[in-house]
Design a protein around this motif. Structure first.
Motif, PDB file in Angstrom:
ATOM      1  N   ALA A  95      37.879  19.311  67.298  1.00 55.05           N
ATOM      2  CA  ALA A  95      37.213  18.991  66.023  1.00 55.05           C
ATOM      3  C   ALA A  95      36.446  17.677  66.090  1.00 55.05           C
ATOM      4  O   ALA A  95      35.300  17.589  65.611  1.00 55.05           O
ATOM      5  CB  ALA A  95      38.235  18.946  64.894  1.00 55.05           C
ATOM      6  N   PHE A  96      37.048  16.629  66.677  1.00 61.16           N
ATOM      7  CA  PHE A  96      36.368  15.334  66.704  1.00 61.16           C
ATOM      8  C   PHE A  96      35.072  15.412  67.498  1.00 61.16           C
ATOM      9  O   PHE A  96      34.043  14.845  67.101  1.00 61.16           O
ATOM     10  CB  PHE A  96      37.282  14.257  67.282  1.00 61.16           C
ATOM     11  N   ALA A  97      35.088  16.096  68.627  1.00 59.74           N
ATOM     12  CA  ALA A  97      33.877  16.217  69.440  1.00 59.74           C
ATOM     13  C   ALA A  97      32.802  17.002  68.692  1.00 59.74           C
ATOM     14  O   ALA A  97      31.607  16.649  68.743  1.00 59.74           O
ATOM     15  CB  ALA A  97      34.205  16.887  70.765  1.00 59.74           C
ATOM     16  N   MET A  98      33.202  18.041  67.987  1.00 56.60           N
ATOM     17  CA  MET A  98      32.232  18.852  67.251  1.00 56.60           C
ATOM     18  C   MET A  98      31.665  18.085  66.057  1.00 56.60           C
ATOM     19  O   MET A  98      30.466  18.179  65.755  1.00 56.60           O
ATOM     20  CB  MET A  98      32.892  20.156  66.812  1.00 56.60           C
TER      21      MET A  98
ATOM     22  N   ALA B 258      27.271  14.735  63.593  1.00 62.94           N
ATOM     23  CA  ALA B 258      26.802  13.416  63.169  1.00 62.94           C
ATOM     24  C   ALA B 258      25.584  12.985  63.967  1.00 62.94           C
ATOM     25  O   ALA B 258      24.652  12.379  63.428  1.00 62.94           O
ATOM     26  CB  ALA B 258      27.923  12.391  63.314  1.00 62.94           C
ATOM     27  N   ALA B 259      25.588  13.281  65.265  1.00 61.75           N
ATOM     28  CA  ALA B 259      24.459  12.892  66.113  1.00 61.75           C
ATOM     29  C   ALA B 259      23.180  13.597  65.695  1.00 61.75           C
ATOM     30  O   ALA B 259      22.066  13.093  65.937  1.00 61.75           O
ATOM     31  CB  ALA B 259      24.781  13.195  67.573  1.00 61.75           C
ATOM     32  N   ALA B 260      23.309  14.769  65.066  1.00 61.81           N
ATOM     33  CA  ALA B 260      22.132  15.508  64.591  1.00 61.81           C
ATOM     34  C   ALA B 260      21.571  14.938  63.293  1.00 61.81           C
ATOM     35  O   ALA B 260      20.448  15.270  62.895  1.00 61.81           O
ATOM     36  CB  ALA B 260      22.486  16.978  64.400  1.00 61.81           C
ATOM     37  N   SER B 261      22.332  14.077  62.626  1.00 55.19           N
ATOM     38  CA  SER B 261      21.860  13.411  61.411  1.00 55.19           C
ATOM     39  C   SER B 261      21.103  12.149  61.814  1.00 55.19           C
ATOM     40  O   SER B 261      21.494  11.471  62.759  1.00 55.19           O
ATOM     41  CB  SER B 261      23.051  13.056  60.519  1.00 55.19           C
TER      42      SER B 261
ATOM     43  N   LYS C 190      20.393   9.904  56.046  1.00 53.89           N
ATOM     44  CA  LYS C 190      19.571  10.352  54.909  1.00 53.89           C
ATOM     45  C   LYS C 190      19.871   9.567  53.638  1.00 53.89           C
ATOM     46  O   LYS C 190      19.940  10.118  52.538  1.00 53.89           O
ATOM     47  CB  LYS C 190      19.771  11.843  54.649  1.00 53.89           C
ATOM     48  N   GLY C 191      20.067   8.259  53.796  1.00 53.11           N
ATOM     49  CA  GLY C 191      20.253   7.397  52.634  1.00 53.11           C
ATOM     50  C   GLY C 191      21.650   7.381  52.063  1.00 53.11           C
ATOM     51  O   GLY C 191      21.867   6.831  50.978  1.00 53.11           O
ATOM     52  N   LEU C 192      22.634   7.939  52.785  1.00 53.95           N
ATOM     53  CA  LEU C 192      23.999   8.014  52.281  1.00 53.95           C
ATOM     54  C   LEU C 192      24.800   6.792  52.722  1.00 53.95           C
ATOM     55  O   LEU C 192      24.821   6.436  53.904  1.00 53.95           O
ATOM     56  CB  LEU C 192      24.661   9.286  52.800  1.00 53.95           C
ATOM     57  N   LEU C 193      25.451   6.130  51.768  1.00 59.39           N
ATOM     58  CA  LEU C 193      26.282   4.951  52.050  1.00 59.39           C
ATOM     59  C   LEU C 193      27.756   5.312  51.981  1.00 59.39           C
ATOM     60  O   LEU C 193      28.159   6.192  51.206  1.00 59.39           O
ATOM     61  CB  LEU C 193      26.004   3.842  51.034  1.00 59.39           C
TER      62      LEU C 193
ATOM     63  N   LEU D  65      27.625  13.368  56.156  1.00 61.55           N
ATOM     64  CA  LEU D  65      28.792  12.635  55.658  1.00 61.55           C
ATOM     65  C   LEU D  65      29.547  11.964  56.804  1.00 61.55           C
ATOM     66  O   LEU D  65      29.977  10.820  56.691  1.00 61.55           O
ATOM     67  CB  LEU D  65      29.729  13.573  54.895  1.00 61.55           C
ATOM     68  N   TYR D  66      29.705  12.685  57.911  1.00 59.60           N
ATOM     69  CA  TYR D  66      30.451  12.105  59.035  1.00 59.60           C
ATOM     70  C   TYR D  66      29.669  10.942  59.647  1.00 59.60           C
ATOM     71  O   TYR D  66      30.248   9.919  60.006  1.00 59.60           O
ATOM     72  CB  TYR D  66      30.722  13.172  60.089  1.00 59.60           C
ATOM     73  N   ARG D  67      28.345  11.093  59.716  1.00 54.62           N
ATOM     74  CA  ARG D  67      27.535   9.981  60.228  1.00 54.62           C
ATOM     75  C   ARG D  67      27.603   8.786  59.282  1.00 54.62           C
ATOM     76  O   ARG D  67      27.731   7.644  59.709  1.00 54.62           O
ATOM     77  CB  ARG D  67      26.086  10.389  60.444  1.00 54.62           C
TER      78      ARG D  67
END
Length: 495
Positions: free
Chosen positions: A321-324, A329-332, A337-340, A373-375
């Motif tokens: 799960a962590f790797a996926m 996240a790397a694709a974000s 996209k402005g998320l804090l 969200l993960y990023r």
């Protein structure tokens, strides 16, 4: 051939290594456990099962795997999460669960009362640290107030490492680096316990004997040998907190060397040429006489990855799960996209020392995905870390070099985000196993089989992460700082 054994007890997992005289790992073992959260703001471990049980299981697993004669182990060293608070009875038996380090915020009222009574400046000057959720003294006071029957029965108040060393050797000891976190019970000027500021909490007779980390505390007893498989009489060092052993493992030795530990929390140790006095950071004598360390730590980082996986990635195979999630996240894009994200899920330690701070996603809209969200979570942790690095710079203590270590170094997005937001390069060494490897090295030094400078040959640097500039991340860091300041009153009122 002689060997050294290092075992480290972490927040969610314990690790052990057997290392030969050249620094090669001949065997390693791990054992998972849980962090207990019986109520918001509390964090605990079971000392028998999670601390001693893990040490026993790992020692036996390493000896079974290698079939090494236990008499061939020259020395043993252990480290563990800390600083913790554990009362034990006259036989060394735990009287309750171990209360964990700064992630446990139960003693907030005691911190405020002691600070008001003693004075913040006096505490900082004499004890080296402001009273925070990292401090053990207020937690002992909390116990005295809220569990008086346990307090009365307690013969000693230990931390995780001193409990393990006692189980191995029957000696009650603690290293100076760890003891400095027992504020206001430790005086950094005299390097000794003190009753001057809070003698009504507990006397020195109920605290462990002070030693330096690589000093031999005792030998493995016959009872400990029967439990662990080690040879009776094997020397055991005093040990230290896991983060300090982690720093040793990657060669943090000289003034300006900084360790960036990617674990259940981000923890930072910088060796300094002189004592750094600032309430935003922590201070402790380093592992040898005459040396100094300045520390910082977030309350949650890797812990948040576990939380996110368990709550939002139940569809993914647990083992991958962590790797996926890291791939998502790397694709974000940088800036998510402005998320804090505010990573204050257990309050926050350095540099804001706010146990009532709250976590948050801010700026959500219908275009955001799980990867965003993960990023954002990763970048929120990186923003908190960047705030710490900025604090060091403000004090004229910008790091000369940063050595990264820990399980989080396997996540390139996380590594790069901290370099980018902090504006710092990070060095990765060949062995990233961390504290247990540092323990094995300290054991080798204690046994006279290695010198401190030998760590550079045991564990050489292999690569470097260099910072990149992203306008989106610079904007996000500025807004991250504003978001906390402009919402902390609401967070405090939420309770």
């Amino acid at each position: 051939m002689s060997y050294t054994l290092g075992v480290d007890i972490g927040t969610f997992e314990s690790k052990g290594v057997l290392v030969d005289g050249e620094g090669r790992i001949v065997a390693h073992a791990t054992r998972p456990h849980e962090m207990l959260v019986p109520r918001p703001g509390w964090a605990e471990h079971r000392p028998e099962e999670d601390w001693w049980g893990d040490l026993v299981a790992i020692s036996r697993a390493l000896l079974t795997e290698t079939r090494i004669d236990p008499a061939g182990i020259a020395c043993v060293a252990v480290s563990a999460i800390g600083p913790c608070m554990l009362p034990v009875d006259g036989a060394g038996r735990p009287l309750m669960n171990g209360v964990l380090y700064g992630v446990d915020t139960r003693a907030t009222a005691e911190i405020e009362e002691l600070t008001a009574r003693i004075g913040a400046e006096t505490i900082l000057e004499r004890c080296g640290n402001a009273l925070t959720s990292q401090s053990v003294g207020p937690k002992i006071r909390w116990l005295k107030r809220n569990r008086p029957e346990i307090f009365a029965e307690a013969r000693k108040f230990l931390t995780s490492t001193s409990f393990l060393v006692h189980r191995l050797t029957s000696e009650y000891v603690i290293d100076h680096y760890t003891a400095a976190n027992f504020s206001p019970l430790y005086d950094v000027a005299t390097l000794d316990w003190t009753t001057e500021f809070a003698g009504d909490i507990v006397g020195p007779d109920r605290l462990p004997r002070l030693l330096w980390s690589a000093e031999i505390a005792g030998q493995v007893t016959h009872a400990a040998a029967a439990a662990t498989g080690l040879a009776a009489g094997t020397p055991v060092t005093t040990g230290t907190i896991d983060a300090a052993a982690e720093a040793v493992s990657v060669g943090v030795r000289h003034g300006g060397d900084m360790m960036m530990m990617y674990g259940s929390t981000i923890f930072i140790i910088q060796v300094t040429d002189e004592r750094v006095r600032d309430a935003r950071l922590w201070y402790a004598p380093w592992l040898t006489p005459g040396s100094h360390a300045s520390m910082a730590g977030l309350s949650t980082s890797g812990t948040l990855a576990h939380w996110f996986r368990d709550q939002f990635a139940r569809d993914l195979p647990r083992e991958t799960a962590f790797a996926m999630l890291a791939e998502e996240a790397a694709a974000s894009p940088p800036g998510a996209k402005g998320l804090l994200f505010l990573p204050y899920f257990s309050g926050e330690r350095t540099p804001i020392h706010d146990p009532r701070a709250k976590g948050a996603f801010f700026g959500l809209n219908l275009t955001h995905s799980r990867g965003d969200l993960y990023r954002a979570m990763i970048e929120g942790i990186a923003n908190g870390t960047g705030h710490v690095i900025e604090t060091y710079r403000d004090l004229g203590q910008a790091p000369r070099r940063i050595l990264a270590v820990g399980g989080g170094t396997k996540n390139p997005t996380w590594l790069q985000a901290i370099s980018d937001i902090g504006g710092v390069p990070q060095i990765i060494c060949e062995e990233t196993v961390g504290a247990s490897y540092g323990d094995a090295f300290l054991a080798a030094c204690a046994a006279g089989h290695a010198r401190p400078e030998d760590i550079e040959h045991w564990n050489p640097a292999v690569r470097e992460v260099t910072p990149e500039r992203h306008a989106a991340l610079e904007r996000q860091y500025r807004l991250f700082r504003k978001l906390y300041e402009q919402t902390k009153d609401i967070a405090h009122e939420l309770g």
